[in-house]
Design a protein around this motif. Structure first.
Motif, short mmCIF file in Angstrom:
data_model
loop_
_atom_site.label_atom_id
_atom_site.label_comp_id
_atom_site.label_asym_id
_atom_site.label_seq_id
_atom_site.Cartn_x
_atom_site.Cartn_y
_atom_site.Cartn_z
N GLN A 99 36.53 34.84 36.17
CA GLN A 99 37.50 34.83 37.20
C GLN A 99 38.89 34.47 36.89
O GLN A 99 39.73 34.87 37.39
CB GLN A 99 36.76 33.88 38.59
CG GLN A 99 37.56 34.11 39.84
CD GLN A 99 37.54 35.67 40.31
OE1 GLN A 99 36.42 35.70 40.75
NE2 GLN A 99 38.74 36.05 40.60
N ASN A 127 42.02 36.47 37.87
CA ASN A 127 43.34 36.06 38.39
C ASN A 127 44.45 36.21 37.75
O ASN A 127 45.49 36.71 38.28
CB ASN A 127 43.01 34.43 38.70
CG ASN A 127 41.90 34.35 39.52
OD1 ASN A 127 41.45 35.23 40.46
ND2 ASN A 127 41.39 33.15 39.73
N ASN A 163 47.47 39.24 38.90
CA ASN A 163 48.74 38.78 39.37
C ASN A 163 49.81 39.75 39.92
O ASN A 163 50.20 40.51 38.95
CB ASN A 163 49.46 37.86 38.48
CG ASN A 163 50.57 37.05 38.89
OD1 ASN A 163 50.73 36.87 40.03
ND2 ASN A 163 51.35 36.47 37.96
N GLU A 181 41.29 40.76 43.78
CA GLU A 181 40.61 39.17 43.47
C GLU A 181 39.20 39.54 42.83
O GLU A 181 38.89 38.81 41.84
CB GLU A 181 40.56 38.59 44.75
CG GLU A 181 40.56 36.94 44.68
CD GLU A 181 40.15 36.36 46.05
OE1 GLU A 181 39.37 35.51 46.10
OE2 GLU A 181 40.96 36.59 46.77
#
Ligand SMILES: C[S@@+](CC[C@H](N)C(=O)[O-])C[C@H]1O[C@@H](n2cnc3c(N)ncnc32)[C@H](O)[C@@H]1O
Length: 218
Positions: free
Chosen positions: A110, A114, A118, A123
């Motif tokens: 994760q 992330n 960006n 997500e």
């Protein structure tokens, strides 16, 4: 592969070397299970799918059948040679929804997503496809856990790989040609972690499986 740094480097070097002929073998032996596996992803237009490891991008045309150049296909692999072949397919077909990343599969969690997403506002993934990777990757349980963790609730995960109870000569051959172990309990581990588990067998020796399921809905 037991997963030492040296073995991993050797495997990547091997895939770099065979990247230009890889599709020939892969298209011949895995066409049927691949088509079935990608069907099980239940992709819809505009969805976001992860292919880990993506190799030369043999799956892209099957993904596009559902996505029609929409959404995002993120292809990750550690071999520059394999990714170059994937890049050629993207250019040749004018696909604009595919992104390739040179990365070690074990890094894709994760936190990685992330950082990667960006500005892209991703997500979690709608679907994750892991084909012919886990049998050759160290830390395969962690990789399965990470793949599930970056899926949306209700998202699909599919693994296509080898499993042979008594490997014998076939096991040696697969180790030689694919740098993978055929007796890792990959599908059994996946089964213990997801919902709606399904398993189907393919190949001349019935040693290729497609295991699929979904992450628990919220
Ligand atoms: C048998 S190929 C499968 C490629 C593709 N998934 C397919 O089905 O055609 C195995 C792939 O795993 C990649 N690979 C090996 N170790 C890796 C790692 N640690 N992280 C990411 N990719 C890796 C290799 O470069 C190679 O492309």
């Amino acid at each position: 592969m037991n997963g030492t740094k040296k073995e991993q480097e050797e495997a990547i070097h091997y895939y770099d070397k065979i990247s230009t002929i890889y599709d020939f073998i892969s298209n011949w032996y895995y066409k049927k299970p691949r088509k079935y596996a990608i069907e099980k992803l239940k992709l819809k237009k505009d969805q976001v799918v992860l292919n880990l490891p993506c190799g030369t991008g043999v799956n892209f045309k099957y993904f596009q059948h559902y996505l029609k150049n929409s959404g995002l296909i993120l292809g990750i692999d550690l071999s520059d040679g394999m990714l170059k072949q994937a890049e050629q397919k993207i250019d040749k077909n004018d696909w604009t929804n595919i992104d390739l990343q040179l990365e070690n599969a074990i890094m894709v969690d994760q936190k990685w997503v992330n950082e990667y997403s960006n500005g892209k506002r991703i997500e979690k993934f709608d679907a994750v496809f892991c084909d012919l990777g886990l049998s050759g990757l160290p830390d395969w349980k962690n990789i399965i856990d990470n793949m599930i963790s970056i899926l949306k609730p209700g998202g699909s995960i599919v693994i296509l790989d080898w499993y042979v109870e008594k490997p014998g000569l076939l096991g040696k051959f697969i180790k030689w040609i694919g740098k993978g172990e055929v007796k890792r309990p990959l599908w059994q581990y996946l089964q213990s972690k997801i919902f709606d588990f399904e398993l189907k067998w393919f190949g001349v020796f019935n040693g290729v499986f497609v295991a699929s399921g979904v992450k628990a809905p919220k």
